[in-house]
Design an enzyme around this catalytic site. Structure first.
Site, PDB file in Angstrom:
ATOM      1  N   ASP A  49       0.840  -1.203   0.000  1.00 54.54           N
ATOM      2  CA  ASP A  49       0.000   0.000   0.000  1.00 54.54           C
ATOM      3  C   ASP A  49       0.872   1.249   0.000  1.00 54.54           C
ATOM      4  OD1 ASP A  49      -2.583   1.462   0.451  1.00 54.54           O
ATOM      5  OD2 ASP A  49      -1.583   1.957   2.332  1.00 54.54           O
ATOM      6  N   GLU A 121      -1.922  -5.434  -3.621  1.00 55.55           N
ATOM      7  CA  GLU A 121      -0.950  -4.664  -2.850  1.00 55.55           C
ATOM      8  C   GLU A 121       0.201  -5.545  -2.382  1.00 55.55           C
ATOM      9  OE1 GLU A 121      -4.019  -1.295  -1.000  1.00 55.55           O
ATOM     10  OE2 GLU A 121      -3.495  -3.063   0.171  1.00 55.55           O
TER      11      GLU A 121
END
Length: 226
Positions: A49, A121
């Protein structure tokens, strides 16, 4: 460590061959399959992320050198939010290589937006740890592609836009209510109502609460702004 044929094919789809294949295996392992000898992808998701955020920040600054922070922020949010990550994951068929426990698999985990977004992610983090930031950035820019160029100047999601509309008029934040849930556990259907304290409301139906909330907010906002 030797990767399965499915994971080797996945390497081709993301355009990266792993020097440390165990990183890719960890990236596609959901917590429902974790064990003392098998790590899941949650820590990689956390790192990915942040890597994605840096890549998108760089890309947006480079593409519009005159944009203000206020203009860049909603574009950034649109590119890194879970829905976008899940869309990219679907395009490269992350679901086909996810390692899921039986219960998660039976409940349609390979199609769940949250699981796909998290895994995307984690894959970004795996590439970053395997080959560094440049390799991760190249992959992200390639996979996100035209999404970066096409992101709208006003790219706020519908829920955010509706909340700002309400606040600008002295209203309380919108309230979201689950009206009903139907369908089997592996493919639920939610009906969500969004309500403002001035009496305005709309409903929407979708396969997840989050999607239904966004759709209801979008419908109400469209009506209010006409």
């Amino acid at each position: 460590m030797k990767l399965s044929a499915e994971l080797k094919a996945f390497e081709g789809r993301i355009g990266h061959r792993f020097a440390q294949p165990e990183l890719l295996l960890r990236a596609v392992t959901h917590s429902s399959m974790s064990s003392p000898t098998r790590e899941d992808n949650q820590r990689l998701e956390f790192l990915g992320d942040r890597v994605l955020g840096l890549v998108m920040s760089e890309a947006l600054l480079a593409r519009d050198t005159a944009a203000t922070e206020g203009q860049l922020a909603p574009r950034f949010n649109a590119l890194v939010r879970k829905e976008t990550c899940a869309d990219v994951a679907k395009a490269i068929d992350v679901g086909a290589v996810l390692k899921l426990g039986r219960s998660e698999m039976m409940s349609g985990g390979r199609r769940k937006q949250a699981l796909l977004g998290d895994a995307m992610e984690a894959v970004i983090a795996a590439v970053y740890l395997d080959a560094g930031f440049d390799a991760a950035r190249d992959m992200v820019l390639r996979l996100w592609g035209k999404r970066i160029d096409d992101v709208k100047a006003d790219a706020r999601d519908a829920k955010t836009a509706l909340q700002e509309w309400a606040q600008a008029r002295g209203l309380k934040p919108p309230k979201y209510v689950e009206v009903s849930r139907s369908g089997p556990d592996h493919a639920p259907v939610f009906t969500i109502a969004v309500e403002l304290d001035n009496g305005e409301s709309e409903r929407a139906i979708a396969g997840s609460k989050r999607q239904a909330e966004q759709a209801a907010a979008k419908a109400l906002l469209a009506r209010l702004e006409t």
